[in-house]
Design an enzyme around this catalytic site. Structure first.
Site, short mmCIF file in Angstrom:
data_model
loop_
_atom_site.label_atom_id
_atom_site.label_comp_id
_atom_site.label_asym_id
_atom_site.label_seq_id
_atom_site.Cartn_x
_atom_site.Cartn_y
_atom_site.Cartn_z
N ALA A 1 0.84 -1.19 0.00
CA ALA A 1 0.00 0.00 0.00
C ALA A 1 0.87 1.25 0.00
O ALA A 1 2.04 1.18 0.37
CB ALA A 1 -0.90 0.01 1.24
N MET A 2 0.28 2.37 -0.40
CA MET A 2 1.05 3.62 -0.49
C MET A 2 0.21 4.78 0.01
O MET A 2 -0.94 4.95 -0.38
CB MET A 2 1.46 3.82 -1.97
N GLU A 3 0.86 5.58 0.87
CA GLU A 3 0.12 6.57 1.66
C GLU A 3 -0.14 7.91 0.98
O GLU A 3 -0.29 8.92 1.68
CB GLU A 3 0.91 6.83 2.95
N ASN A 4 -0.21 8.00 -0.37
CA ASN A 4 -0.45 9.28 -1.03
C ASN A 4 -1.47 10.09 -0.26
O ASN A 4 -2.53 9.59 0.12
CB ASN A 4 -1.00 9.04 -2.44
N GLU B 1 -1.13 3.12 6.81
CA GLU B 1 -1.12 4.19 5.80
C GLU B 1 -1.78 5.46 6.32
O GLU B 1 -1.35 6.57 5.99
CB GLU B 1 -1.81 3.73 4.51
N HIS C 1 0.56 7.53 8.32
CA HIS C 1 1.45 8.35 7.49
C HIS C 1 0.83 9.70 7.11
O HIS C 1 1.56 10.61 6.75
CB HIS C 1 1.78 7.63 6.18
N GLU D 1 8.63 4.94 8.37
CA GLU D 1 8.18 3.56 8.20
C GLU D 1 8.21 2.79 9.52
O GLU D 1 7.30 2.02 9.81
CB GLU D 1 9.02 2.85 7.13
N1 BES Z 1 5.49 4.13 2.08
C1 BES Z 1 5.27 2.73 1.97
C2 BES Z 1 5.15 2.31 0.54
C3 BES Z 1 6.44 1.95 -0.15
C4 BES Z 1 7.07 0.76 0.16
C5 BES Z 1 6.95 2.73 -1.15
C6 BES Z 1 8.21 0.40 -0.52
C7 BES Z 1 8.08 2.39 -1.83
C8 BES Z 1 8.72 1.21 -1.52
C9 BES Z 1 3.97 2.31 2.67
O1 BES Z 1 3.59 3.12 3.70
C10 BES Z 1 4.25 0.95 3.25
O2 BES Z 1 5.00 0.87 4.18
N2 BES Z 1 3.66 -0.11 2.69
C11 BES Z 1 3.90 -1.46 3.13
C12 BES Z 1 2.70 -2.03 3.81
C13 BES Z 1 2.71 -1.74 5.28
C14 BES Z 1 1.45 -2.21 5.97
C15 BES Z 1 3.89 -2.36 5.99
C16 BES Z 1 4.20 -2.31 1.93
O3 BES Z 1 3.76 -1.94 0.84
O4 BES Z 1 4.84 -3.33 2.08
ZN ZN Z 2 4.71 2.92 5.37
#
Ligand code: BES
Ligand code: ZN
Length: 847
Positions: A248-251, A284, A287, A306
């Site tokens: 997932a991505m927190e846009n 998310e 964030h 993170e």
């Molecule tokens: N900001 C990250 C997304 C991300 C991850 C962007 C890797 C670029 C590279 C997002 O907030 C995130 O941490 N996503 C996790 C899921 C989370 C529940 C641990 C992911 O996608 O693994």
């Molecule tokens: Zn994250």
């Protein structure tokens, strides 16, 4: 202590003589030709006179760029450009779905973090260079068009085109900008204070958005209360994207998710996945404050957002779903994997200097996330709930709409707690690894004097580079006097320390690190350990402490500080165990032992040992859920039955197969929580026909979660012909690129599968490079697929292969996998003869 050096390549930072203040950005994606046309006007501020303006762009064709000076210190830059909606899951890309007549159709979506905004529009693509955005999307009529902000104005341009103008964003980082154009439907709700929340799903699936929506509308007010800062945008959308590289991505205001991280089907979703959705939504949305409102100064501080979000998602799920017992799971899912990785010589400090995009991509790893979350949990405990909360409020209000570094959070928390936060925490973030605390105790009257020594814990018995490490360790204790209460101990600053616990007589146990809150391992003197064992058996020791003891001992075994045989004896103390997280920890241990012994000839005896160990709990959990059983009991059932199947327990396999037979041809009425077990049972001795019917089920499955479950179960196959078919299937057009790796990895759980997978990876290295370069999927594949080999010759072969066929951004994972392989070899050399004899004798005494 090693300290953070400046980035290898300062070149990658943009000059700050000219900076953007506002972007007016218009994009017109074509969902058929995959071209997009873009135009932007960037208002910039000139801070120093210079003859050129440098900004980022990649994979774009620039058609024109014009520059009118507006006043001495301001100007505006007008750029028109085109690009392609790519199929690499980053930048502005296309995501496939099947249309109503079975035809392939596409949505257009963005994923920018960390460095792909520049692949969508020319920009100053660094987190600290914030600006406001006016976004306009020109899209086919009757499609959904979304961005960070609500729509301000819509205009019909022609019978086939619509223009949507969105409200202006706050000042924000480029990597948080997002667009989605395509076919979606939604469910909506409002938070108690009026923020509009929507969950967008593929057409026909809006019901599956309900659960996430219910979570989201409760999470936002929770964070508002917790941080003392409101959510600042008028809306937030959560959207499920069919092709998505990560979870997932927190846009800001438009959070994007892989389908399995957002959608919940009342019939088809397991308890584990429902819990997962809650955690991801919590992560998310955290964030939106921590990362978006206050962003990072530079990617070196990535861990801060993170690690923090990975901690706070548990706080929030614990508040919303106390019945999940989620903090206990934190220890097995977050803390233990972090400790395991961080014991390697090829680990890295949490804070690392990064410059090049491939270096930035590489640090989205277990250290940033899980070690980050674990040390924040330790800090939370050390400072206390209230001081921690106040510090968060200070930090967020001090830096809102601006950027911050790790030290800024420490300062805010020091201000609120009056404790030396920076001094303590920099020992955890700037040096890699963690301490092993060796403890012994002495009775003095009614007091117990505990003596402790710290040294760097290393997974390798031969690691000699451990001397210069030293941590400030917040130490806590508990005793049989009050097993559930942690005695706040001391901040250990030196190499050794003592601490006196009063009112403990000589027969009572003392445990270090209650709740496994500290990020360190403990080695007890044999007397102290002997006192703890009866408390494990009787379960008078809390669950987290029981698992903490066995997990620490397992780590000591792998590091050559105690023997596998001793561990197997200790496991006998868990005969009465019934806690899900404790079993998760035992399961982690027994699986790693099985993976190790699969490299030699003792696997059968280990399996027999395992069957005996699990037999009692198997009877307790049974096959059918009991009325009013707890969430954890549902999770325990699948864990236990899966292991029994992996260990060839005939009865379990028979029962599972019988259930599988019952679904053939008709609708699947197996409860979601039991399906993985049933599929594993069906596949573990599969002939071609059974495999084919599961393949059919994969293809037909209408929800992603079911596909994932089947793919994961395919790891149970033991037939080399079928395994080869699975690998070909993984990269066929039946499997989305985002999922291939997750079809491949489970095959590596046996020696046979691992050999086949490694050959396959070598043959297909070019495909892996093309599909996954720049993401972290290739890294994940390399580490998981290869780390369980156990010969240094194999490690050398792997190193040589990747030296000749480099995959940039995976280097550290290759090194980590090879280090694990060599450690496995040494572990076998040390312990194999004795363990083999022990397992054989246990077997014969039970047969
Ligand atoms: N900001 C990250 C997304 C991300 C991850 C962007 C890797 C670029 C590279 C997002 O907030 C995130 O941490 N996503 C996790 C899921 C989370 C529940 C641990 C992911 O996608 O693994
Ligand atoms: Zn994250």
């Amino acid at each position: 202590m090693s300290s953070v050096k400046s980035p290898k390549n300062e070149f990658h930072r943009l000059p700050t003589s000219v900076v953007p203040e506002h972007y007016s950005l218009q994009l017109q994606p074509n969902l058929v030709s995959f071209e997009f046309i873009g135009q932007e006007t960037i208002e910039v501020q000139i801070k120093e006179t210079s003859s050129s303006i440098l900004l980022n762009a990649v994979d774009l064709s620039i058609n024109s760029a014009d520059w009118p000076p507006l006043e001495p210190s301001k100007g505006s830059l007008k750029i028109s450009f085109t690009g392609v909606l790519n199929d690499k899951l980053k930048g502005f890309y296309r995501s496939k779905y099947v249309g109503s007549c079975g035809e392939d159709k596409f949505n257009a979506v963005t994923h920018f973090e960390p460095t792909s905004a520049r692949a969508c529009f020319p920009c100053w693509d660094e987190p600290a260079i914030r600006a406001t955005f006016d976004v306009t999307l020109i899209v086919p009529r009757y499609k959904t068009a979304l961005s960070n902000m609500p729509i301000k104005k819509e205009t019909i341009l022609s019978s086939s085109l619509m223009e949507y103008q969105f409200e202006r964003t706050p000042k924000m980082s480029t990597y948080l900008v997002a667009f989605v154009v395509g076919a979606f439907e939604f469910v909506e709700g409002q938070t108690s204070d009026g923020t509009l929340c929507r969950v967008y799903t593929p057409m026909g699936k809006k019901k599956q958005g309900r659960f996430a929506l219910d979570v989201a509308v409760r999470v936002l007010p929770y964070y508002k209360r917790y941080f003392g800062v409101p959510y600042t945008l008028p809306k937030v959308d959560l959207i499920a994207i069919a092709d998505f590289a990560i979870g997932a991505m927190e846009n800001w205001g438009l959070v994007t998710y892989r389908e399995t991280c957002l959608l919940v089907d009342e019939q088809e979703t397991s308890a584990l996945n429902r819990q997962w959705v809650a955690l991801v939504v919590g992560h998310e949305l955290a964030h939106q404050w921590f990362g978006n409102l206050v962003a990072l100064e530079w990617w070196t501080h990535l861990w801060l957002k993170e690690g923090y979000a990975s901690f706070v998602e548990f706080l929030c799920v614990n508040e919303l779903f106390p019945e999940f017992d989620i903090w206990t799971q934190f220890v097995t899912d977050i803390r233990i994997p972090a400790l395991e990785l961080d014991a390697l010589e090829n680990s890295h400090p949490i804070e690392v200097p990064v410059g090049h995009p491939s270096e930035i991509g590489e640090i989205f790893d277990t250290i940033s996330y899980r070690k980050g979350a674990s040390i924040i949990r330790m800090l939370h405990d050390y400072l206390g709930i209230d001081a921690f909360k106040q510090g968060m409020h200070l930090y967020l209000t001090r830096f809102q709409y601006r950027n911050a570094a790790t030290e800024d959070l420490w300062q805010a928390l020091a201000d609120s707690s009056k404790k030396p936060v920076d001094e303590v925490m920099s020992t955890w973030t700037k040096q890699m690894g963690f301490p092993l605390i060796s403890v012994s105790s002495e009775q003095q009257g009614n007091n117990r004097v505990i003596s402790m020594i710290q040294e760097k814990f290393s997974a390798s018995p031969r690691d000699t580079a451990t001397e210069n490490y030293h941590w400030l360790v917040p130490l806590t204790f508990s005793s049989s006097e009050n097993p559930n209460k942690a005695v706040q101990g001391i901040l250990m600053k030196e190499k050794s320390a003592t601490f006196t616990i009063s009112n403990v007589d000589e027969n009572q146990w003392v445990k270090v690190n209650p709740g496994a809150v500290g990020f360190y391992r403990v080695s007890y003197s044999s007397e102290m350990l002997a006192q703890l064992i009866p408390a494990i058996k009787s379960k008078s020791l809390p669950a987290l402490d029981r698992l903490n003891i066995v997990d620490d001992i397992f780590a000591l075994v792998r590091a050559g500080k105690t023997s596998t045989a001793e561990l197997l004896q200790l496991l006998e103390a868990f005969v009465n165990e019934d806690n899900y997280s404790v079993w998760t920890s035992i399961d982690n241990i027994i699986e790693k032992l099985a993976l190790l012994f699969d490299n030699v000839d003792s696997l059968e005896n280990l399996k027999a040992y395992g069957r005996r160990l699990y037999s009692r709990v198997e009877t307790i959990v049974g096959w059918d859920s009991k009325e009013n059983e707890s969430h954890s009991d549902a999770l325990l059932r699948s864990l236990v039955l899966s292991r029994m199947i992996a260990f060839d327990n005939k009865k379990t396999i028979q029962k599972g197969k019988a259930r599988f037979e019952s679904i053939r041809g008709v609708t699947n009425n197996i409860p979601a929580d039991l399906r993985d077990v049933v599929y594993k049972a069906a596949l573990c001795q599969a002939e071609e026909a059974t495999f084919k019917s599961l393949l059919e089920m994969y293809k037909k499955a209408d929800i992603q979660e079911e596909k994932e479950r089947i793919a994961c179960a395919m790891g149970s196959v033991k037939d080399s012909n079928i395994l080869k078919q699975i690998l070909e299937f993984a990269i066929s057009d039946q499997v989305r690129n985002q999922d291939s790796v997750y079809v491949m990895i489970p095959t590596s759980k046996t020696k046979l599968g691992r050999d086949l997978l490694w050959t396959f990876m070598k043959d297909r290295v070019q495909l892996i490079r093309e599909r996954y370069l720049g993401g972290n999927m290739a890294s994940r594949l390399i580490k998981s697929a290869l780390e369980n080999f156990a010969s240094s010759a194999k490690a050398t072969e792997i190193e040589k292969f990747f030296a000749e066929n480099p995959l940039p951004g995976t280097e550290r994972n290759v090194q980590q996998a090879c280090e694990c392989i060599r450690l496995n070899e040494a572990w076998l050399a040390r312990d194999y003869p004795q363990t083999k004899t022990l397992l054989a004798s246990i077997k014969s005494s039970n047969s």
